[in-house]
Design a protein around this motif. Structure first.
Motif, PDB file in Angstrom:
ATOM      1  N   TRP A  35      12.842 -35.971  49.063  1.00  0.00           N
ATOM      2  CA  TRP A  35      13.527 -36.188  50.341  1.00  0.00           C
ATOM      3  C   TRP A  35      14.913 -35.562  50.255  1.00  0.00           C
ATOM      4  CZ3 TRP A  35      16.035 -41.550  51.649  1.00  0.00           C
ATOM      5  CH2 TRP A  35      16.569 -41.523  52.934  1.00  0.00           C
ATOM      6  N   THR A  36      15.144 -34.531  51.038  1.00  0.00           N
ATOM      7  CA  THR A  36      16.456 -33.888  51.064  1.00  0.00           C
ATOM      8  C   THR A  36      17.311 -34.552  52.139  1.00  0.00           C
ATOM      9  OG1 THR A  36      15.595 -31.784  50.279  1.00  0.00           O
ATOM     10  CG2 THR A  36      17.668 -31.704  51.462  1.00  0.00           C
ATOM     11  N   SER A  37      18.379 -35.183  51.678  1.00  0.00           N
ATOM     12  CA  SER A  37      19.265 -35.894  52.615  1.00  0.00           C
ATOM     13  C   SER A  37      20.668 -35.912  52.026  1.00  0.00           C
ATOM     14  CB  SER A  37      18.762 -37.318  52.814  1.00  0.00           C
ATOM     15  OG  SER A  37      19.603 -38.020  53.706  1.00  0.00           O
ATOM     16  N   ASP A  38      21.641 -36.321  52.839  1.00  0.00           N
ATOM     17  CA  ASP A  38      22.990 -36.455  52.297  1.00  0.00           C
ATOM     18  C   ASP A  38      23.025 -37.646  51.332  1.00  0.00           C
ATOM     19  OD1 ASP A  38      24.261 -38.832  54.208  1.00  0.00           O
ATOM     20  OD2 ASP A  38      22.784 -37.562  55.197  1.00  0.00           O
ATOM     21  N   ASP A  39      23.941 -37.572  50.377  1.00  0.00           N
ATOM     22  CA  ASP A  39      23.947 -38.547  49.288  1.00  0.00           C
ATOM     23  C   ASP A  39      24.731 -39.803  49.651  1.00  0.00           C
ATOM     24  OD1 ASP A  39      23.307 -39.547  46.866  1.00  0.00           O
ATOM     25  OD2 ASP A  39      24.772 -38.402  45.729  1.00  0.00           O
ATOM     26  N   ASN A  40      24.453 -40.328  50.832  1.00  0.00           N
ATOM     27  CA  ASN A  40      25.098 -41.568  51.252  1.00  0.00           C
ATOM     28  C   ASN A  40      24.549 -42.705  50.382  1.00  0.00           C
ATOM     29  OD1 ASN A  40      25.766 -43.945  52.642  1.00  0.00           O
ATOM     30  ND2 ASN A  40      25.822 -42.867  54.594  1.00  0.00           N
ATOM     31  N   PRO A  41      25.429 -43.537  49.813  1.00  0.00           N
ATOM     32  CA  PRO A  41      24.942 -44.599  48.923  1.00  0.00           C
ATOM     33  C   PRO A  41      23.899 -45.514  49.570  1.00  0.00           C
ATOM     34  CG  PRO A  41      27.333 -44.440  48.831  1.00  0.00           C
ATOM     35  CD  PRO A  41      26.893 -43.517  49.914  1.00  0.00           C
ATOM     36  N   VAL A  42      23.935 -45.640  50.898  1.00  0.00           N
ATOM     37  CA  VAL A  42      22.977 -46.556  51.541  1.00  0.00           C
ATOM     38  C   VAL A  42      21.532 -46.058  51.436  1.00  0.00           C
ATOM     39  CG1 VAL A  42      24.701 -47.428  53.151  1.00  0.00           C
ATOM     40  CG2 VAL A  42      23.209 -45.562  53.866  1.00  0.00           C
ATOM     41  N   HIS A  46      17.280 -47.821  51.094  1.00  0.00           N
ATOM     42  CA  HIS A  46      16.097 -47.394  51.860  1.00  0.00           C
ATOM     43  C   HIS A  46      14.961 -47.046  50.908  1.00  0.00           C
ATOM     44  CE1 HIS A  46      17.867 -47.372  55.813  1.00  0.00           C
ATOM     45  NE2 HIS A  46      18.918 -46.718  55.362  1.00  0.00           N
ATOM     46  N   ILE A  47      15.311 -46.316  49.856  1.00  0.00           N
ATOM     47  CA  ILE A  47      14.294 -45.899  48.888  1.00  0.00           C
ATOM     48  C   ILE A  47      13.666 -47.128  48.234  1.00  0.00           C
ATOM     49  CG2 ILE A  47      13.978 -44.745  46.657  1.00  0.00           C
ATOM     50  CD1 ILE A  47      16.128 -42.709  47.605  1.00  0.00           C
ATOM     51  N   ALA A  48      14.522 -48.062  47.803  1.00  0.00           N
ATOM     52  CA  ALA A  48      14.014 -49.266  47.122  1.00  0.00           C
ATOM     53  C   ALA A  48      13.075 -50.057  48.036  1.00  0.00           C
ATOM     54  CB  ALA A  48      15.186 -50.130  46.676  1.00  0.00           C
ATOM     55  N   ARG A  49      13.481 -50.224  49.297  1.00  0.00           N
ATOM     56  CA  ARG A  49      12.644 -51.010  50.227  1.00  0.00           C
ATOM     57  C   ARG A  49      11.325 -50.298  50.518  1.00  0.00           C
ATOM     58  NH1 ARG A  49      16.003 -54.625  53.915  1.00  0.00           N
ATOM     59  NH2 ARG A  49      17.660 -55.234  52.510  1.00  0.00           N
ATOM     60  N   PHE A  50      11.405 -48.971  50.698  1.00  0.00           N
ATOM     61  CA  PHE A  50      10.190 -48.215  51.003  1.00  0.00           C
ATOM     62  C   PHE A  50       9.221 -48.266  49.821  1.00  0.00           C
ATOM     63  CE2 PHE A  50       7.891 -44.092  50.832  1.00  0.00           C
ATOM     64  CZ  PHE A  50       7.124 -44.245  51.973  1.00  0.00           C
ATOM     65  N   ARG A  60      12.001 -39.667  46.086  1.00  0.00           N
ATOM     66  CA  ARG A  60      13.118 -39.182  45.266  1.00  0.00           C
ATOM     67  C   ARG A  60      14.119 -38.442  46.139  1.00  0.00           C
ATOM     68  NH1 ARG A  60      12.953 -34.620  40.640  1.00  0.00           N
ATOM     69  NH2 ARG A  60      13.134 -33.365  42.528  1.00  0.00           N
ATOM     70  N   LEU A  61      15.382 -38.883  46.066  1.00  0.00           N
ATOM     71  CA  LEU A  61      16.429 -38.264  46.892  1.00  0.00           C
ATOM     72  C   LEU A  61      16.896 -36.960  46.257  1.00  0.00           C
ATOM     73  CD1 LEU A  61      18.293 -38.725  49.398  1.00  0.00           C
ATOM     74  CD2 LEU A  61      19.978 -39.598  47.799  1.00  0.00           C
ATOM     75  N   GLY A  78       7.875 -21.896  49.453  1.00  0.00           N
ATOM     76  CA  GLY A  78       6.799 -22.756  48.959  1.00  0.00           C
ATOM     77  C   GLY A  78       7.260 -23.883  48.048  1.00  0.00           C
ATOM     78  N   VAL A  79       8.566 -24.096  47.933  1.00  0.00           N
ATOM     79  CA  VAL A  79       9.061 -25.157  47.056  1.00  0.00           C
ATOM     80  C   VAL A  79       9.998 -26.108  47.824  1.00  0.00           C
ATOM     81  CG1 VAL A  79       8.821 -23.924  44.879  1.00  0.00           C
ATOM     82  CG2 VAL A  79      10.902 -23.602  46.238  1.00  0.00           C
ATOM     83  N   GLY A  80       9.731 -26.277  49.095  1.00  0.00           N
ATOM     84  CA  GLY A  80      10.598 -27.118  49.922  1.00  0.00           C
ATOM     85  C   GLY A  80      10.350 -28.592  49.679  1.00  0.00           C
ATOM     86  N   PRO A  81      11.251 -29.440  50.208  1.00  0.00           N
ATOM     87  CA  PRO A  81      11.068 -30.896  50.067  1.00  0.00           C
ATOM     88  C   PRO A  81       9.928 -31.380  50.958  1.00  0.00           C
ATOM     89  CG  PRO A  81      12.903 -30.422  51.510  1.00  0.00           C
ATOM     90  CD  PRO A  81      12.421 -29.092  51.018  1.00  0.00           C
ATOM     91  N   ASP A  82       9.474 -32.605  50.725  1.00  0.00           N
ATOM     92  CA  ASP A  82       8.439 -33.173  51.595  1.00  0.00           C
ATOM     93  C   ASP A  82       9.069 -33.698  52.882  1.00  0.00           C
ATOM     94  OD1 ASP A  82       6.121 -33.039  49.678  1.00  0.00           O
ATOM     95  OD2 ASP A  82       7.543 -34.197  48.488  1.00  0.00           O
ATOM     96  N   LEU A  83      10.246 -34.305  52.734  1.00  0.00           N
ATOM     97  CA  LEU A  83      10.968 -34.855  53.884  1.00  0.00           C
ATOM     98  C   LEU A  83      12.378 -34.284  53.899  1.00  0.00           C
ATOM     99  CD1 LEU A  83       9.875 -38.444  53.032  1.00  0.00           C
ATOM    100  CD2 LEU A  83       9.536 -37.559  55.335  1.00  0.00           C
ATOM    101  N   PHE A  84      12.904 -34.054  55.077  1.00  0.00           N
ATOM    102  CA  PHE A  84      14.279 -33.563  55.150  1.00  0.00           C
ATOM    103  C   PHE A  84      14.916 -34.017  56.455  1.00  0.00           C
ATOM    104  CE2 PHE A  84      13.206 -30.119  58.051  1.00  0.00           C
ATOM    105  CZ  PHE A  84      11.884 -29.859  57.740  1.00  0.00           C
ATOM    106  N   GLU A  85      16.239 -33.900  56.501  1.00  0.00           N
ATOM    107  CA  GLU A  85      16.995 -34.427  57.634  1.00  0.00           C
ATOM    108  C   GLU A  85      17.379 -33.323  58.626  1.00  0.00           C
ATOM    109  OE1 GLU A  85      16.201 -37.247  56.889  1.00  0.00           O
ATOM    110  OE2 GLU A  85      17.950 -38.442  56.321  1.00  0.00           O
ATOM    111  N   CYS A  86      17.523 -33.733  59.871  1.00  0.00           N
ATOM    112  CA  CYS A  86      17.977 -32.818  60.920  1.00  0.00           C
ATOM    113  C   CYS A  86      19.182 -33.473  61.582  1.00  0.00           C
ATOM    114  CB  CYS A  86      16.835 -32.623  61.905  1.00  0.00           C
ATOM    115  SG  CYS A  86      17.332 -31.842  63.418  1.00  0.00           S
ATOM    116  N   TYR A  87      20.307 -32.745  61.623  1.00  0.00           N
ATOM    117  CA  TYR A  87      21.561 -33.348  62.079  1.00  0.00           C
ATOM    118  C   TYR A  87      21.980 -32.902  63.478  1.00  0.00           C
ATOM    119  CZ  TYR A  87      22.054 -34.858  57.250  1.00  0.00           C
ATOM    120  OH  TYR A  87      21.834 -35.451  56.032  1.00  0.00           O
ATOM    121  N   THR A  88      21.352 -31.878  64.017  1.00  0.00           N
ATOM    122  CA  THR A  88      21.699 -31.423  65.377  1.00  0.00           C
ATOM    123  C   THR A  88      20.438 -30.901  66.077  1.00  0.00           C
ATOM    124  OG1 THR A  88      22.115 -29.144  64.702  1.00  0.00           O
ATOM    125  CG2 THR A  88      24.017 -30.633  64.651  1.00  0.00           C
TER     126      THR A  88
END
Lengths: 449, 342
Positions: A35-42, A46-50, A60-61, A78-88
């Motif tokens: 999962w590609t996302s910003d490294d916000n501590p929160v 989310h990972i633990a609960r999921f 894995r973040l 061909g080596v991208g993340p499974d999940l990623f964020e979109c900010y705009t």
């Protein structure tokens, strides 16, 4: 044995060692989702609960700055993340056009998740493109006006509440200004960050583009007046800091926007910001906060709505497993967690109850949490165009606003120049892409330059 | 002054290459083994160079003649010289090229500072190793950390630089706004190659220039000069002293000419580095702003390729930048070689 044979043997041994210690494809039989996302501590929570509710999956973040280019380049390779964020919305268009985002419309229907009905209106632009859905909102925000209660008490002004126009608020703002004996400003009335201009544009009835996105409309009188108002807040009414003053007053370091830092350090009595500011401001025990709806302009109570959405890589070998995370995001547990963390507002409107919004560890926030929720339905996403990249628009607008906020160009000239440059980019893109030209030709004449 | 023949390097041996006129000698068995061993040792490096440098460079040359756009997969076409035509008409390119040149104006000052420091460190003083280490610190400190440090120094309100200026010239002194200002010493407008009085002053470009001078002054250039000063023959200095030459005359007529090859090298490397520079500063400190005033060619290439995803056009800009650097280096090489040979 000659030297080069020894070298070959060593290289072969090293290769075997590297193969032996390679990271496992799965973790103890669990499928790993990157999962590609910003490294916000929160994110950790989310990972633990999921993972607690999905014993067969491991999330894995993969920390990222939020720029889309690594995701696009890695995914195309061909080596991208499974999940990623979109900010705009512009990033969403880029991901879809590059063929990186997976169309989850049918998967959401099959899971009986009505994303459009259940999530905040502004977030559609972050998940839907050309009538199809490509993700699920991770959070949402509409900016409000944070108030430093001590500054208001110091100025002898009661805390404002409820909807009000800028005309009503400006005299209050002028009383909040504080200067030292040498005449230097020690406290501004209002601090803001870059998205503020978008809100003003909407509040004066302007838009970046005509319907259909065929023409940039920043040269319209509404856009010019809105930009002029931004200039006037700094140089005519003198209630907001200039960019140089913002830089000067907000450089304490650490995470957070410049407006947030000015409010936090007592350099601004009020600041325009989103609920996500609370993640940081909660740590400042000296700051006694309140919040109210941001003042509005002549076009009414319209505010910029923004947030973050999570998308699935179309080429991921674990698309179905990754979709489980989107289903988790649609759950009450996810919205409740986001609300408790104050990482903006949870994505599903009906789960944003009073109980969900108030964190028992921060009882003082109870007095104003409802403000954040009440403005959410009034949020609108910024307009975008299929004919020009959002990053091009962003850079052109930023250059022109830099000139206006530094008093180097009139609002009228800046907006005309911006419209000219963006319309030229639209024309160039349409000229080089026949598919785009076909789409462009289908627009009505009023939607084109 | 007469030319002194350079001593032959002991590493270079002059073995006969041919056994007779036009006939290449057949390598012996031992030599063949040596060649194979050499190839084996060089192979990892050459392979890495080919895969990670040569092929991408050639690939980007091909891409420069296409309309490759990451957001339009499968729609890439050969477009000939259209990227070049676009570039010539691209006002941003020329403004950012001017920004790049502007930021190189500090190069002579930086080299002069390096030479000054090298002259100081060349003297027999106690703790010279400590001084050298301290002055070299910026070179092995992370660039981002240094930039954040300078960002704090340049803070217009509470930064030490402006505090010093206010201390020297009074509280009402109009201190520069540094990274937040579009002003510059030439009065260049932000959006076009035009001079206007209202832009005259000190701004973001000068802030980056100052930072660059500070970084270069104590870095590799200083070390090169220290090494070169150690190679100046002591007998020449002694002879000049005996002839009655003072310190300045000795430097001007003996030391400086002996440093010519080093100066030539650092100028060439400085020009090449300068034309490629400005990316980190723009990325970390200013995002290329305000109003594009700190956007250099390298940062422009990055924004075109990875923000606009126009990889074809970004490749074309990269190759034009390469040709500019190559042209500069060649001209300087020719001129410099001629002058250092005199």
């Amino acid at each position: 044995m000659s030297v080069f044979r020894w070298m070959s043997v060593i290289l072969a041994v090293l290769s075997v060692v590297a193969w032996a210690i390679r990271p496992p494809a799965d973790d103890g039989g669990r499928t790993r989702l990157d999962w590609t996302s910003d490294d916000n501590p929160v994110r950790r929570e989310h990972i633990a609960r999921f993972e607690a509710s999905h014993s067969d999956l491991r999330l894995r973040l993969n920390p990222s700055s939020g720029d889309p280019q690594p995701v696009i380049v890695q995914s195309l390779g061909g080596v991208g993340p499974d999940l990623f964020e979109c900010y705009t919305p512009a990033q969403l268009a880029g991901y879809v056009q590059a063929g990186v985002a997976w169309d989850v419309t049918d998967a959401l229907d099959a899971a009986r998740i009505d994303m459009i009905r259940d999530t905040w209106p502004a977030m559609s632009a972050y998940t839907r493109y050309a009538g199809r859905t490509y993700g699920f909102p991770a959070n949402a925000a509409v900016d409000v006006m944070f108030l430093d209660t001590a500054a208001f008490a110091d100025a002898g002004i009661p805390l404002p509440s409820g909807p009000m126009t800028w005309d009503v608020f400006l005299p209050i703002a002028q009383k909040l200004m504080k200067r030292d004996a040498a005449g230097r400003t020690t406290r501004f009335a209002i601090a803001f960050d870059d998205p503020f201009w978008h809100t003003l544009l909407m509040q004066w009835g302007g838009s970046l583009f005509s319907t259909g996105g065929g023409r940039c409309t920043l040269d319209a009188p509404e856009a010019i007046t809105a930009t002029q108002f931004l200039h006037d807040l700094i140089y005519k009414y003198e209630v907001c800091p200039s960019p140089a003053q913002i830089d000067a007053m907000s450089a304490e370091g650490g995470w957070g926007s410049k407006g947030m830092k000015m409010l936090s350090s007592g350099r601004a009595a009020a600041a325009i910001g989103g609920r996500w500011w609370l993640c940081t401001l909660r740590a400042n025990e000296q700051l006694k906060l309140s919040a109210c709806e941001m003042p509005h302009g002549p076009a009414g109570r319209i505010f910029l709505g923004y947030g973050r959405s999570t998308l699935i890589n179309r080429a991921s070998p674990h698309r179905e497993q990754a979709f489980e995370y989107l289903k988790y995001m649609a759950s009450p547990a996810y919205t409740n967690l986001v609300n408790q963390q104050a990482d903006a507002m949870g994505p599903v409107a009906k789960y944003c109850t009073d109980e969900s919004l108030v964190n028992p560890k921060f009882p003082a926030e109870a007095a104003y949490q409802r403000v954040f929720r009440d403005v959410m339905p009034l949020g609108r996403a910024e307009a975008s165009s299929p004919f020009v990249s959002g990053t091009v628009v962003e850079r052109v607008v930023k250059t022109q606003l830099d000139m206006v906020t530094r008093d180097a160009k009139t609002a009228e000239q800046a907006m005309r120049d911006a419209a000219t440059e963006i319309n030229a980019a639209i024309a160039a893109n349409v000229a080089r892409d026949p598919d785009l030209a076909k789409q462009y030709d289908s627009l009505t004449p009023s939607e084109r330059p | 002054m007469t030319d002194t023949p350079l001593p032959e390097s002991p590493a270079v041996t002059r073995e006969p290459q041919t056994a007779g006129a036009g006939i290449v000698a057949k390598p012996s068995g031992r030599k063949r083994t040596d060649v194979r061993a050499a190839i084996m040792f060089l192979a990892p490096n050459l392979l890495g160079f080919a895969v990670f440098t040569l092929l991408p460079v050639l690939f980007s040359l091909g891409a420069a003649f296409t309309d490759w756009d990451l957001t339009r997969p499968g729609k890439t076409h050969f477009t000939g010289l259209s990227n070049l035509r676009h570039l010539l008409a691209d006002g941003n390119f020329w403004v950012y090229f001017a920004n790049t040149i502007y930021l190189m104006l500090g190069l002579p000052i930086a080299i002069a500072c390096s030479l000054g420091l090298a002259l100081l460190l060349h003297r027999e003083v106690r703790g010279v190793v400590v001084y050298r280490t301290v002055l070299y610190l910026p070179s092995f400190t992370a660039g981002v950390a240094l930039m954040l440090l300078w960002q704090a120094l340049f803070n217009p309100d509470i930064g030490p630089i402006n505090a010093m200026l206010r201390g020297l010239f009074g509280q009402s002194f109009p201190v520069p706004q540094w990274l937040g200002s579009m002003s510059n010493l030439l009065g260049l407008e932000p959006e076009r190659l035009h001079v206007a009085g209202k832009y005259f002053g000190i701004g973001a470009r000068e802030a980056i220039l100052l930072m660059g001078i500070w970084t270069v002054a104590g870095g590799n250039t200083m070390l090169l000069y220290v090494a070169a000063l150690g190679n100046v023959p002591a007998e020449l200095i002694e002879a000049a002293k005996l002839d009655g030459a003072g310190p300045w005359q000795r430097f001007r007529n003996v030391t400086w000419p002996q440093l010519a090859p080093t100066t030539f090298f650092v100028v060439v490397m400085g020009v090449i580095g300068g034309l490629q520079g400005g990316f980190e500063q723009a990325r970390v400190l200013t995002a290329g702003g305000p109003a594009g005033t700190t956007t250099t060619l390298s940062y422009y290439i990055y924004t075109v390729a990875f923000e606009r995803f126009e990889v074809g056009y970004a490749s074309a800009v990269s190759w034009v930048m390469f040709l500019i650097i190559f042209g500069f280096a060649m001209v300087y090489w020719k001129v410099g070689n001629r002058e250092t040979a005199i």
